[in-house]
Scaffold this active site. Structure first.
Site, PDB file in Angstrom:
ATOM      1  CG  HIS A   1       7.100   2.135   4.916  1.00  0.00           C
ATOM      2  ND1 HIS A   1       6.173   1.332   5.534  1.00  0.00           N
ATOM      3  CD2 HIS A   1       8.053   1.294   4.448  1.00  0.00           C
ATOM      4  CE1 HIS A   1       6.551   0.068   5.468  1.00  0.00           C
ATOM      5  NE2 HIS A   1       7.697   0.030   4.809  1.00  0.00           N
TER       6      HIS A   1
ATOM      7  CG  MET B   1      -2.245  -0.920  19.229  1.00  0.00           C
ATOM      8  SD  MET B   1      -2.881  -0.650  17.558  1.00  0.00           S
ATOM      9  CE  MET B   1      -4.592  -1.042  17.776  1.00  0.00           C
TER      10      MET B   1
ATOM     11  CG  HIS C   1       2.971  -3.297   7.265  1.00  0.00           C
ATOM     12  ND1 HIS C   1       2.874  -3.047   5.917  1.00  0.00           N
ATOM     13  CD2 HIS C   1       3.444  -2.166   7.830  1.00  0.00           C
ATOM     14  CE1 HIS C   1       3.278  -1.820   5.676  1.00  0.00           C
ATOM     15  NE2 HIS C   1       3.633  -1.256   6.818  1.00  0.00           N
TER      16      HIS C   1
ATOM     17  CG  ASP D   1       4.614   1.851  14.765  1.00  0.00           C
ATOM     18  OD1 ASP D   1       5.383   2.819  14.705  1.00  0.00           O
ATOM     19  OD2 ASP D   1       3.669   1.681  13.976  1.00  0.00           O
TER      20      ASP D   1
ATOM     21  NE  ARG E   1       7.381   8.065   6.995  1.00  0.00           N
ATOM     22  CZ  ARG E   1       6.619   6.961   7.039  1.00  0.00           C
ATOM     23  NH1 ARG E   1       5.398   6.998   6.563  1.00  0.00           N
ATOM     24  NH2 ARG E   1       7.094   5.825   7.539  1.00  0.00           N
TER      25      ARG E   1
ATOM     26  NE  ARG F   1     -14.766  12.697  -7.435  1.00  0.00           N
ATOM     27  CZ  ARG F   1     -15.830  11.942  -7.197  1.00  0.00           C
ATOM     28  NH1 ARG F   1     -15.714  10.614  -7.129  1.00  0.00           N
ATOM     29  NH2 ARG F   1     -17.009  12.504  -7.016  1.00  0.00           N
TER      30      ARG F   1
HETATM   31  N1  COA Z   1      -3.623  -7.989  16.192  1.00  0.00           N
HETATM   32  C1  COA Z   1      -4.566  -8.928  16.091  1.00  0.00           C
HETATM   33  N2  COA Z   1      -5.019  -9.384  14.900  1.00  0.00           N
HETATM   34  C2  COA Z   1      -4.497  -8.840  13.791  1.00  0.00           C
HETATM   35  C3  COA Z   1      -3.504  -7.851  13.851  1.00  0.00           C
HETATM   36  C4  COA Z   1      -3.083  -7.426  15.107  1.00  0.00           C
HETATM   37  N3  COA Z   1      -2.159  -6.469  15.231  1.00  0.00           N
HETATM   38  N4  COA Z   1      -3.185  -7.497  12.585  1.00  0.00           N
HETATM   39  C5  COA Z   1      -3.935  -8.226  11.763  1.00  0.00           C
HETATM   40  N5  COA Z   1      -4.741  -9.036  12.497  1.00  0.00           N
HETATM   41  C6  COA Z   1      -5.734  -9.955  11.989  1.00  0.00           C
HETATM   42  C7  COA Z   1      -6.865  -9.173  11.341  1.00  0.00           C
HETATM   43  O1  COA Z   1      -7.842  -8.790  12.295  1.00  0.00           O
HETATM   44  C8  COA Z   1      -7.384 -10.172  10.354  1.00  0.00           C
HETATM   45  O2  COA Z   1      -8.213 -11.088  11.039  1.00  0.00           O
HETATM   46  P1  COA Z   1      -9.533 -11.685  10.337  1.00  0.00           P
HETATM   47  O3  COA Z   1      -9.043 -12.399   9.120  1.00  0.00           O
HETATM   48  O4  COA Z   1     -10.111 -12.587  11.388  1.00  0.00           O
HETATM   49  O5  COA Z   1     -10.404 -10.515  10.023  1.00  0.00           O
HETATM   50  C9  COA Z   1      -6.139 -10.896   9.916  1.00  0.00           C
HETATM   51  O6  COA Z   1      -5.174 -10.705  10.939  1.00  0.00           O
HETATM   52  C10 COA Z   1      -5.565 -10.408   8.612  1.00  0.00           C
HETATM   53  O7  COA Z   1      -5.396  -9.023   8.688  1.00  0.00           O
HETATM   54  P2  COA Z   1      -4.764  -8.234   7.462  1.00  0.00           P
HETATM   55  O8  COA Z   1      -5.692  -8.238   6.289  1.00  0.00           O
HETATM   56  O9  COA Z   1      -3.392  -8.754   7.268  1.00  0.00           O
HETATM   57  O10 COA Z   1      -4.685  -6.769   8.074  1.00  0.00           O
HETATM   58  P3  COA Z   1      -4.834  -5.393   7.312  1.00  0.00           P
HETATM   59  O11 COA Z   1      -3.926  -5.316   6.156  1.00  0.00           O
HETATM   60  O12 COA Z   1      -6.258  -5.053   7.071  1.00  0.00           O
HETATM   61  O13 COA Z   1      -4.374  -4.403   8.495  1.00  0.00           O
HETATM   62  C11 COA Z   1      -3.037  -3.316  10.012  1.00  0.00           C
HETATM   63  C12 COA Z   1      -3.066  -4.052   8.688  1.00  0.00           C
HETATM   64  C13 COA Z   1      -1.670  -2.665  10.190  1.00  0.00           C
HETATM   65  C14 COA Z   1      -4.102  -2.195  10.019  1.00  0.00           C
HETATM   66  C15 COA Z   1      -3.307  -4.329  11.146  1.00  0.00           C
HETATM   67  O14 COA Z   1      -2.336  -5.335  11.109  1.00  0.00           O
HETATM   68  C16 COA Z   1      -3.355  -3.659  12.505  1.00  0.00           C
HETATM   69  O15 COA Z   1      -4.371  -3.064  12.865  1.00  0.00           O
HETATM   70  N6  COA Z   1      -2.232  -3.724  13.269  1.00  0.00           N
HETATM   71  C17 COA Z   1      -2.185  -3.091  14.568  1.00  0.00           C
HETATM   72  C18 COA Z   1      -1.900  -1.598  14.421  1.00  0.00           C
HETATM   73  C19 COA Z   1      -0.472  -1.330  14.030  1.00  0.00           C
HETATM   74  O16 COA Z   1       0.460  -1.870  14.594  1.00  0.00           O
HETATM   75  N7  COA Z   1      -0.330  -0.411  13.073  1.00  0.00           N
HETATM   76  C20 COA Z   1       0.960   0.012  12.580  1.00  0.00           C
HETATM   77  C21 COA Z   1       1.176  -0.473  11.183  1.00  0.00           C
HETATM   78  S1  COA Z   1       2.813  -0.116  10.612  1.00  0.00           S
END
Ligand code: COA
Length: 383
Positions: free
Chosen positions: A195, A265, A269, A320, A345, A364
């Site tokens: 990915h 969770m 993304h 996931d 992976r 870096r």
């Molecule tokens: N549950 C609740 N809220 C979520 C969320 C989730 N799974 N994913 C994103 N949001 C919220 C964020 O908290 C953020 O809120 P804010 O604007 O009030 O701060 C908003 O949606 C936008 O988030 P975004 O910028 O799109 O997220 P990111 O790019 O920083 O994070 C992840 C991406 C994957 C880290 C995040 O979606 C996450 O933690 N998901 C859950 C873990 C997961 O499933 N991981 C596997 C990824 S393949």
């Protein structure tokens, strides 16, 4: 003060293009993903995991002769290492299985006479070794925790079937004895195989960029993958579903979690904002597994949680989310879901290690300093 008052600092490297890659392409605008130019959903439908592994390493799909040579070589690495067995059995039974995977790879590195990566052939050798050994480590770890004997690998089986057989045996109720279960599991491995510049792959590339060795790069990658914001999410998805227990309570649970500003969770993304390209294929496998294994409850849970999340936030499931309940229906212990992701992976990580090795530039980045101005040290008696 910094000379530059408006530095372009991207926390989390958000939106930063760090290098070129020819391994895979994520296209968030069309919710699509290609490995070496092939759509992942086509690879899932038409190819084995071994073909996809070959593709990621070599850039082209193999013909029958190339595949036979590749699998024969890969399977020749499937021998149980007495030192590794002793190591696994010496580890605490309540440690996280990802710590076992990480430790196993680090140990394997100590047995390699090359202390630093000499060439691409060596990366290929290590990749085959990891792909053969890590399913055995995973299976051995599950079985020792359950007080069961090790099941030896079988060089006549595919990666997917061999892993299932080493975990569950080959009795009539084992998923290893059901070709549909083997195929659905294999599809998950294909979807998890690669990915682009995700956190663990980038970790592997950073370590490779220092001219360290492959085992070190994969050890670091496993550490990154363990986190629930990355690969660890598949495990946490199932913990959440088990905690909710009743699909009728899913909507209320999601709304409460969102009211508390909790992350849920399996949703969201960093790159895909309109949906994860891999979800439809995995969801199809989840539905098929549920139909065969009396799992309607988990499909209902999946649907109710996804609908509640969509209604409230518009945030879509990632891979996931369907993978968690699919692995549960296959019978894997929940905390082994992320180690399964590791096995898949290995393909992507090692393809990226080759790419980084061949076109290396030390990774870096810079940082913008926001600490105190330079100041004098006062001797301790005067402070
Ligand atoms: N549950 C609740 N809220 C979520 C969320 C989730 N799974 N994913 C994103 N949001 C919220 C964020 O908290 C953020 O809120 P804010 O604007 O009030 O701060 C908003 O949606 C936008 O988030 P975004 O910028 O799109 O997220 P990111 O790019 O920083 O994070 C992840 C991406 C994957 C880290 C995040 O979606 C996450 O933690 N998901 C859950 C873990 C997961 O499933 N991981 C596997 C990824 S393949």
């Amino acid at each position: 003060m910094s000379e530059n008052n408006n530095p372009d600092v991207r926390k989390g490297l958000y939106g930063v293009i760090a290098d070129y890659t020819a391994v895979s392409k994520v296209m968030p605008e069309t919710n699509s993903l290609t490995y070496r130019g092939y759509a992942v959903q086509d690879l899932v439908e038409h190819c084995s995991f071994e073909e996809v592994f070959y593709l990621l390493w070599n850039g082209e799909l193999p013909n029958e002769e190339q595949l036979a040579e590749f699998t024969t070589r890969g399977r020749s690495y499937r021998c149980l290492d007495a030192g590794l067995i002793a190591l696994i059995h010496s580890l605490p039974k309540d440690c996280h299985p990802m710590d076992v995977m990480r430790t196993a790879v680090s140990y394997m590195g100590t047995k390699d006479s090359e202390h630093f990566t000499p060439d691409v052939d060596h990366i290929t050798h290590v990749g085959h070794n990891l792909l053969a050994q890590l399913p055995m480590v995973l299976a051995m770890d599950i079985r020792r925790r359950e007080g069961k004997d090790i099941i030896a690998p079988d060089s006549n089986k595919s990666v997917a079937e061999n892993l299932l057989a080493m975990v569950f045996g080959t009795g009539p109720d084992s998923p290893a004895s059901n070709p549909d279960d083997v195929r659905d599991f294999e599809k998950s491995l294909i979807l998890y195989a690669e990915h682009s510049f995700n956190a663990s792959t980038f970790t592997a590339r950073v370590i490779t960029s220092t001219r360290s060795d492959v085992y070190s790069a994969i050890t670091g990658a496993i550490g990154a993958l363990k986190g629930p914001l990355h690969g660890g999410a598949n495990e946490f998805v199932m913990h959440t579903m088990l905690q909710i227990e009743d699909p009728a309570k899913a909507t209320e649970w999601v709304n409460n979690a969102l009211d508390n500003k909790d992350l849920i969770m399996g949703f969201g993304h960093r790159v895909y904002k309109k949906g994860d390209s891999r979800v439809p294929s995995m969801e199809k496998s989840l539905r098929e597994l549920a139909a065969r294994h009396d799992g309607a409850k988990w499909v209902e849970m999946y649907e109710n949680m996804a609908a509640a999340m969509d209604t409230r936030t518009g945030i879509k499931p990632n891979l996931d989310f369907p993978a968690g309940p699919a692995y549960y229906l296959l019978g894997f212990p929940v905390d082994f879901f992320t180690p399964l992701f590791v096995v898949a992976r290995i393909a992507g990580w090692t393809a990226h290690i080759v790419e980084q090795f061949e076109g290396n530039s030390l990774i870096r980045p810079l940082s913008e300093y926001v600490g105190p101005e330079q100041r004098e040290v006062t001797p301790i008696a005067e402070r």
